[in-house]
Design an enzyme around this catalytic site. Sequence first.
Site, short mmCIF file in Angstrom:
data_model
loop_
_atom_site.label_atom_id
_atom_site.label_comp_id
_atom_site.label_asym_id
_atom_site.label_seq_id
_atom_site.Cartn_x
_atom_site.Cartn_y
_atom_site.Cartn_z
N ASP A 37 0.82 -1.21 0.00
CA ASP A 37 0.00 0.00 0.00
C ASP A 37 0.86 1.27 0.00
O ASP A 37 1.84 1.38 0.74
CB ASP A 37 -0.89 0.00 1.26
CG ASP A 37 -2.16 0.81 1.07
OD1 ASP A 37 -2.26 1.55 0.09
OD2 ASP A 37 -3.06 0.67 1.92
N CYS A 77 -6.90 4.47 -2.53
CA CYS A 77 -6.92 3.01 -2.32
C CYS A 77 -8.13 2.30 -2.91
O CYS A 77 -7.99 1.38 -3.71
CB CYS A 77 -6.82 2.71 -0.83
SG CYS A 77 -5.32 3.35 -0.04
N HIS A 132 -9.72 -2.92 -0.56
CA HIS A 132 -9.61 -1.80 0.37
C HIS A 132 -9.97 -2.22 1.80
O HIS A 132 -9.50 -1.63 2.77
CB HIS A 132 -10.52 -0.66 -0.09
CG HIS A 132 -10.38 0.59 0.72
ND1 HIS A 132 -9.16 1.18 0.99
CD2 HIS A 132 -11.30 1.36 1.34
CE1 HIS A 132 -9.33 2.26 1.71
NE2 HIS A 132 -10.62 2.39 1.95
N ASP A 348 -0.86 0.19 -5.03
CA ASP A 348 -2.09 0.77 -5.57
C ASP A 348 -1.88 2.18 -6.15
O ASP A 348 -2.64 2.63 -6.98
CB ASP A 348 -3.22 0.77 -4.54
CG ASP A 348 -2.80 1.28 -3.17
OD1 ASP A 348 -1.63 1.67 -2.99
OD2 ASP A 348 -3.65 1.29 -2.26
#
Length: 522
Positions: A37, A77, A132, A348
């Site tokens: 992430d 995200c 997510h 992402d």
Amino acid sequence: MILPFLSRLSALLLIATPLICVRAADPRPDILFIAVDDLNDWIGCLGGHPQTKTPNIDRLAGRGILFTNAHCAAPVCLASRTAVLCGRYPDQTGVYSNWGATKGKPPAKDLQLPVYLSAHGYETLGTGKIYHGPMPALFDDYFDTEQRWSPFTQAQARYTAGELPSKGTEAPRHVVHAGPGGRDWILPLNRIPSERNADGVEGESFDWGPVQVADGEMGETRITDWAAQKLGQPHAKPLFLGVGYYRPHIPLFAPQRDFDALPPVADIQLPATLANDLDDIGPEGHRFAHDPITAGTHESVVKHRQWQEAVRAYLACVTFVDRQIGRLLDSLDASPAADNTWIILWSDHGWALGEKEHWGKWTAWRQVTRMPLIIVPPRQERDVARGRKCADPVSLVDLYPTILELCHLPPKEGLSGISLAPLLKNPDLKTERAVVTTIDPGNYAVSSRDWRFIHYQTGEEELYDIPHDPNEWRNLITEPSQSAKVTAMRQELDKFLGVFGPSEKQAAMNAAAPKGAPKAGD
């Protein structure tokens, strides 16, 4: 007595043999799908920061193809991951952001990549932040654990009613009693007041600092343990294993050892910036730059003398995740699946740490839309380049069709991306393609091999020559010498919107959506 025993044994073998034969007769490869992430180009193989330490991600790049010009479909995200796992752009799904009306609704289950793989004979396992939020219903097996606040829990990060008045002040104070390691903690670690949600009891995630805990108290370690265990087990079907690391998403907490591996704060190098960088862009660009919606403001970081501290914490989180990825790769390499597993590592989107006076994601600039993408072939694969870089522009929506081709599965109708298999065979291929990132309805960034073009819904535009201006410091949109390039990039956007733009229904919904966004949406 022997005959009945042999009969029972034969029956057991007859039951077990089909499982063994199914896998032995199924040559389709396994997929190890690693998501990290908010990871920007601050990894060794991309050279984004000279002090980063990512030996394991770098060795992964050395085994496959590193895409140096990969861009997200949306720089936040939920929207980005929806695009990846449904293979469709935000204008098609209606999922543009993490908040409000533009958050949209989850696309249908049959559009999801794990579901499609499962329907075609794959065992699908997932852990951590792939989507997510936790989506156990979309996998055959799924392991969830606290990652966002680890080593704390979400409940431990919440302010009490008595503490809440301090949250937005110059002396924010929330006490975690008997927290990680059995000791009391005071949050936020960086002592910066909350800008986005000073009135809410939720913890403030725009925080950073070392935590004196064992690795096992961190969520990233727990998901690695689970995934490594799964890799070591026999599987009757080809395997899709998704492993989603939360760090370096805020809060930037990592074990002390990962901070100790870096230079002291005074020696940390800040990202390259330019005074008056925003002078050549319009009001909409200024608004995106200074909006703290996914992090905090540059003004606050500088005021509290935390810029180097934050950069060091981000680097420490990257180092920590790299260690976990190393453990995961070692587990794969020691497993029977090592010879027939594709590895895909992606983020992402990127993340800004003061470039263009911005912190977080949710802008159209390259530091945010661009992120690492590495694809590594199985050991037994002979028709793919290794240790090479590909500079052709690619999009994260390309992952869905790429995986289907690598797994020898039938194409799925309606996917927006294209398979990257030709680039895996020939990384030097020039496709003359441009890829598009959507930042809420009506705002787009177009990335070609050498140029970037930004169009805001207000009509403001920006143009950057990346080989000569990788930091996007000089907006060439009004340069007469670049009029032909501006026209060409506008045509690329028009071509994209002609195919993948919002439907009439979606456009009407976008127009009716309330303008503005909540204070926080990371």
